[in-house]
Each structure stands twice: as structure tokens, then as C-alpha cells.
Design a protein around this motif. Sequence first.
Motif, short mmCIF file in Angstrom:
data_model
loop_
_atom_site.label_atom_id
_atom_site.label_comp_id
_atom_site.label_asym_id
_atom_site.label_seq_id
_atom_site.Cartn_x
_atom_site.Cartn_y
_atom_site.Cartn_z
N ASP A 51 -3.98 10.12 4.03
CA ASP A 51 -4.35 11.21 4.96
C ASP A 51 -3.81 12.56 4.49
O ASP A 51 -3.98 13.57 5.17
N GLY A 52 -3.17 12.60 3.33
CA GLY A 52 -2.66 13.85 2.77
C GLY A 52 -1.22 14.16 3.11
O GLY A 52 -0.62 15.07 2.55
N ALA A 53 -0.62 13.41 4.03
CA ALA A 53 0.77 13.66 4.42
C ALA A 53 1.73 13.14 3.35
O ALA A 53 1.49 12.10 2.74
N GLU A 54 2.81 13.89 3.12
CA GLU A 54 3.85 13.42 2.20
C GLU A 54 4.74 12.44 2.94
O GLU A 54 5.11 12.66 4.10
N THR A 55 5.10 11.35 2.28
CA THR A 55 5.96 10.34 2.87
C THR A 55 6.82 9.73 1.78
O THR A 55 6.63 10.02 0.60
N ILE A 56 7.76 8.91 2.17
CA ILE A 56 8.68 8.28 1.21
C ILE A 56 8.27 6.84 0.99
O ILE A 56 8.08 6.07 1.93
N SER A 57 8.13 6.47 -0.27
CA SER A 57 7.88 5.09 -0.66
C SER A 57 9.20 4.48 -1.10
O SER A 57 9.95 5.09 -1.87
N GLU A 58 9.49 3.30 -0.62
CA GLU A 58 10.73 2.60 -0.98
C GLU A 58 10.51 1.61 -2.12
O GLU A 58 11.46 1.23 -2.80
N THR A 59 9.26 1.16 -2.30
CA THR A 59 8.97 0.11 -3.28
C THR A 59 7.64 0.38 -3.95
O THR A 59 6.69 0.82 -3.31
N THR A 60 7.57 0.06 -5.25
CA THR A 60 6.32 0.12 -6.00
C THR A 60 6.03 -1.27 -6.53
O THR A 60 6.93 -1.94 -7.06
N VAL A 61 4.79 -1.71 -6.38
CA VAL A 61 4.35 -3.01 -6.90
C VAL A 61 3.24 -2.76 -7.90
O VAL A 61 2.31 -2.01 -7.62
N ILE A 62 3.34 -3.39 -9.06
CA ILE A 62 2.30 -3.29 -10.09
C ILE A 62 1.74 -4.69 -10.31
O ILE A 62 2.49 -5.66 -10.44
N THR A 63 0.41 -4.80 -10.32
CA THR A 63 -0.27 -6.07 -10.56
C THR A 63 -1.39 -5.86 -11.56
O THR A 63 -1.73 -4.71 -11.89
N GLN A 64 -1.96 -6.95 -12.01
CA GLN A 64 -3.16 -6.84 -12.83
C GLN A 64 -4.31 -6.39 -11.94
O GLN A 64 -4.29 -6.63 -10.73
N PRO A 65 -5.32 -5.73 -12.50
CA PRO A 65 -6.43 -5.26 -11.66
C PRO A 65 -7.20 -6.44 -11.07
O PRO A 65 -7.15 -7.55 -11.58
N GLY A 66 -7.88 -6.17 -9.98
CA GLY A 66 -8.70 -7.21 -9.37
C GLY A 66 -8.31 -7.54 -7.95
O GLY A 66 -9.15 -7.87 -7.14
N ALA A 67 -7.03 -7.47 -7.64
CA ALA A 67 -6.58 -7.75 -6.28
C ALA A 67 -7.00 -6.60 -5.36
O ALA A 67 -6.87 -5.44 -5.72
N ALA A 68 -7.51 -6.93 -4.19
CA ALA A 68 -7.89 -5.91 -3.21
C ALA A 68 -6.73 -5.72 -2.25
O ALA A 68 -6.47 -6.57 -1.40
N ILE A 69 -6.00 -4.61 -2.41
CA ILE A 69 -4.83 -4.32 -1.59
C ILE A 69 -4.99 -2.90 -1.04
O ILE A 69 -4.41 -1.95 -1.56
N PRO A 70 -5.80 -2.73 0.01
CA PRO A 70 -6.04 -1.38 0.53
C PRO A 70 -4.85 -0.82 1.29
O PRO A 70 -3.97 -1.57 1.74
N ALA A 71 -4.82 0.50 1.44
CA ALA A 71 -3.79 1.16 2.25
C ALA A 71 -3.82 0.56 3.65
O ALA A 71 -4.88 0.24 4.18
N GLY A 72 -2.64 0.36 4.23
CA GLY A 72 -2.52 -0.24 5.55
C GLY A 72 -2.23 -1.73 5.50
O GLY A 72 -1.85 -2.32 6.51
N SER A 73 -2.41 -2.35 4.34
CA SER A 73 -2.11 -3.78 4.19
C SER A 73 -0.62 -4.01 4.33
O SER A 73 0.18 -3.08 4.20
N GLU A 74 -0.23 -5.25 4.58
CA GLU A 74 1.18 -5.62 4.61
C GLU A 74 1.49 -6.48 3.38
O GLU A 74 0.75 -7.42 3.07
N VAL A 75 2.57 -6.13 2.69
CA VAL A 75 2.97 -6.84 1.48
C VAL A 75 4.41 -7.33 1.66
O VAL A 75 5.28 -6.56 2.04
N THR A 76 4.62 -8.61 1.39
CA THR A 76 5.96 -9.18 1.43
C THR A 76 6.48 -9.28 0.00
O THR A 76 5.83 -9.90 -0.86
#
Length: 109
Positions: A51-76
Motif C-alpha cells: 500500500d506504499g506505507a513504510e514498515t519494519i520487516s523482522e525476517t526475510t525468506v528466500i525460496t526457489q521461484p514457483g511458490a505462490a506466497i502473496p502479501a497478507g499470507s501467514e508464514v511459520t
Amino acid sequence: MALTMPAFLLPHTVTVKPYAGNGAYGPIFGRPFTVRRAYVEDRRRRVRATDGAETISETTVITQPGAAIPAGSEVTVWPGTPAERTATVITSSTFDHPSAPAHLEVTLT
């Protein structure tokens, strides 16, 4: 043929509940799935949300392409360890270049 991120660089496992929209009682999520090849880095940084707002990210996850992980998803991340936690996806970005390994970078709250 595009290069992909080598598996030995992706030693972690994460679980994803993909965001599917909002309902009368809040967010709706699709069927959870496991990504067995991921790189998880707990690193605080400032990111710009969809939405254009600046926010703080605590974690970055890198995967191979292909997984559908849209914004708003929950990741454990860090499942089965004392550091296990579930966070919300801020951004999901695909990186694809003919001479560099293609990957998906996901930033989490």
C-alpha cells in the motif's frame, strides 16, 4: 533454461498459509503448504508495503521461484524449535535474470 537458487543455499523449511482475501470475520487463507527449500534470515530492515506505507520487516525468506506466497499470507519460520513463530507477509518479490539464480524473496513482520 533459467538458473535457480542452488538447494544447498536453502537449508530451512517454512510453512505457508496463502492469503486468499477478506471475509466477514477477517482474512481468509488457502490450504497450508510446506516449502522445504528456503533460507530464513532474521534481520530487521525498513520495507515499503504494497500500500506504499513504510514498515519494519523482522525476517526475510528466500525460496526457489514457483511458490505462490502473496502479501497478507501467514508464514511459520523455524518450525519445531524454540524460535518458531508465525508472521505476516509484507512483500513478495520475484527475481529472475538470465545470468543470476532466480528466486522469490518474501519479507515478514
